[in-house]
Enzyme design. Structure first.
Site, short mmCIF file in Angstrom:
data_model
loop_
_atom_site.label_atom_id
_atom_site.label_comp_id
_atom_site.label_asym_id
_atom_site.label_seq_id
_atom_site.Cartn_x
_atom_site.Cartn_y
_atom_site.Cartn_z
N GLY A 1 0.93 -0.77 0.03
CA GLY A 1 0.22 -0.40 0.04
C GLY A 1 0.39 0.91 0.12
N ASN A 2 0.11 2.15 0.05
CA ASN A 2 0.93 3.87 0.08
C ASN A 2 0.62 4.50 1.31
OD1 ASN A 2 -1.23 5.42 -1.23
ND2 ASN A 2 -0.95 4.11 -2.58
N ARG A 3 0.78 5.59 1.86
CA ARG A 3 0.69 6.99 3.01
C ARG A 3 -0.15 7.84 2.25
NH1 ARG A 3 4.25 5.37 6.28
NH2 ARG A 3 6.50 5.58 6.29
N SER A 4 -1.32 7.41 0.79
CA SER A 4 -1.83 8.67 0.91
C SER A 4 -3.43 8.78 1.78
CB SER A 4 -2.77 8.29 -0.65
OG SER A 4 -3.49 9.23 -0.94
N ALA B 1 -3.46 7.88 -5.44
CA ALA B 1 -2.29 6.79 -4.98
C ALA B 1 -2.50 5.63 -6.09
CB ALA B 1 -1.58 7.28 -4.06
#
Ligand code: CTP
Length: 411
Positions: free
Chosen positions: A208-211, A282
């Site tokens: 995943g990512n930090r968005s 993102a």
């Protein structure tokens, strides 16, 4: 609309009187819940006379009516103005030691806090952490204005003007102000993707990512406030974040997705008859080549199993090159850190040319910038990579600047 107006103990409490009058003039039913300290600044009769409703500060008033629960459950919107540093701390901690804090815990409607305090108190790490916690929970904390404070000092910490608080709070629940102009996106269909995609490694793990999705949600809200018919494609956004856009007369349709494949499908389905598609999500560039049905087990002594990745489709580039509908405006974001091979803007320019979108909003991320923060700063580039605008401020302000640029393209 039924509004609860919390007032806490600061000099700016006098401005709550003006806010109360404004909300009443706009036809809203307003119940004021001051704290004990607020009543040191403005007397209960003032609030009672202007709201036409009783005023109490304690849970022990009207015990048979179980006021805090009844008030919290019956509200469409809670506004606390001014919100002192002490109140922010109590709200962040979930304390329930007076009628206002208890009501806040019982309320399930959007909550808007308008802080006011001295700059040092606003900047203090304790206050910043409390504000971050509240925002994470979906509470809308309005940025204080900059200017003259109580003494001779100036700086951020001033309570914004009552008109601005009312506008921001009401737009959050999609309630148009009576005098509002017909929006410049009226009749337009808009799709906004927000959040960050997750690619399953196995049933329990993902890449995943930090968005946080806040910029995308601000874009959806701003478009809705300007009259657009909005679909928000929400990649892994918290329920309380999407709750902010699904109520009120200017509600957005929300499609919840998890992976890039789901996001692509949802954006293309909603985008088929849209005038504008904004890819603020993102998106993971790669996904695991295979996703086993069972959890991958650790085999002691064997080290980690490699994860083979395959490339995801570039949804933005596809949309820009295909144009699902003639004349559709396609907008993307470029979150960049800059590196040895180029600055944030250079990378943004290259991306704008590569993707072929009509507009690319370039923003610097990393080291506390962009992801998860309340404000944003973007440079708008056209498809050729030329700078066509600049915007900074709250994510809502940036969203409105972006819609200004889109409106120009649409006309
Ligand atoms: N995007 C997309 N599909 C992808 C990757 C990105 O639609 N598979 C979109 C994003 O929503 C954003 C824009 O493309 O609007 C730029 O995303 P970003 O992650 O900054 O760009 P990438 O193309 O992934 O480039 P890189 O990761 O190399 O910076």
């Amino acid at each position: 609309m039924r509004i609860l107006l919390g007032v806490t103990g600061g000099i700016a409490a006098y401005k709550a009187v003006l806010l109360l009058r404004l909300l009443r003039e706009q036809g809203h039913a307003v119940r004021v819940i001051p704290t004990r300290a607020a009543l040191e600044f403005v007397g209960a009769p003032t609030f009672e006379a202007l709201s036409g409703e009783p005023v109490s500060t304690e849970v022990f008033d009207d015990v048979p009516g179980v006021q805090h629960v009844a008030l919290g459950q019956g509200a469409d919107l809670v506004i606390v103005a001014p919100a002192t540093a002490d109140f922010l701390a109590r709200a962040a901690a979930g304390l329930a030691d007076d009628l206002l804090t208890t009501t806040l815990l019982a309320a399930r409607c959007p909550v808007v806090l308008a802080p006011a305090m001295h700059t040092e108190m606003w900047d203090h790490p304790a206050t910043r952490a409390n504000v971050a916690t509240l925002r994470e929970r979906g509470v809308h904390v309005i940025e204080p204005a900059s200017g003259r404070l109580t003494g001779t000092d100036t700086g951020p910490g001033r309570l914004p003007d009552p008109e601005d608080i009312a506008r921001e709070a009401l737009s959050l629940v999609g309630a148009a102000q009576p005098e509002a102009e017909p929006g410049d996106l009226a009749g337009r269909r808009v799709v906004v993707s927000a959040g960050g995609t997750r690619e399953a490694i196995d049933p329990v793990r993902f890449i995943g990512n930090r968005s946080s999705g806040r910029q995308g949600v601000a874009l959806a809200q701003a478009a809705a406030a300007r009259g657009a018919d909005v679909t928000l494609v929400a990649a892994n956004l918290a329920q309380d974040v999407t709750d902010q856009v699904v109520s009120g007369p200017r509600a957005c349709a929300v499609v919840r997705v998890e992976s890039t494949a789901e996001l692509r499908e949802a954006v293309r389905a909603a985008g088929a008859d849209a005038d504008v598609v904004v890819m603020a999500a993102a998106v993971a560039d790669f996904r695991p080549a295979v996703t086993p049905d069972a959890k991958i087990k650790k085999v002691p002594g064997q080290g980690p199993a490699p994860i083979e990745l395959v490339e995801n489709p570039d949804i933005l580039a596809e949309l820009a090159h295909e144009r699902l509908r003639p004349g559709q405006v396609v907008v993307g974001f470029a979150a960049e850190t800059g590196d040895a091979s180029g600055s944030v803007l250079e990378h943004g320019r290259a991306k704008a040319r590569r993707k072929g979108a009509d507009l690319i909003a370039v923003n610097a991320v990393g080291s506390g910038r962009g992801f998860g923060t309340d404000s944003n700063e973007v440079t708008l580039l056209d498809g050729a990579g030329d700078v066509v605008g600049q915007a900074s401020g709250s994510k809502r302000e940036v969203a409105d600047a972006l819609w200004d640029a889109v409106v120009k393209l649409l006309s």
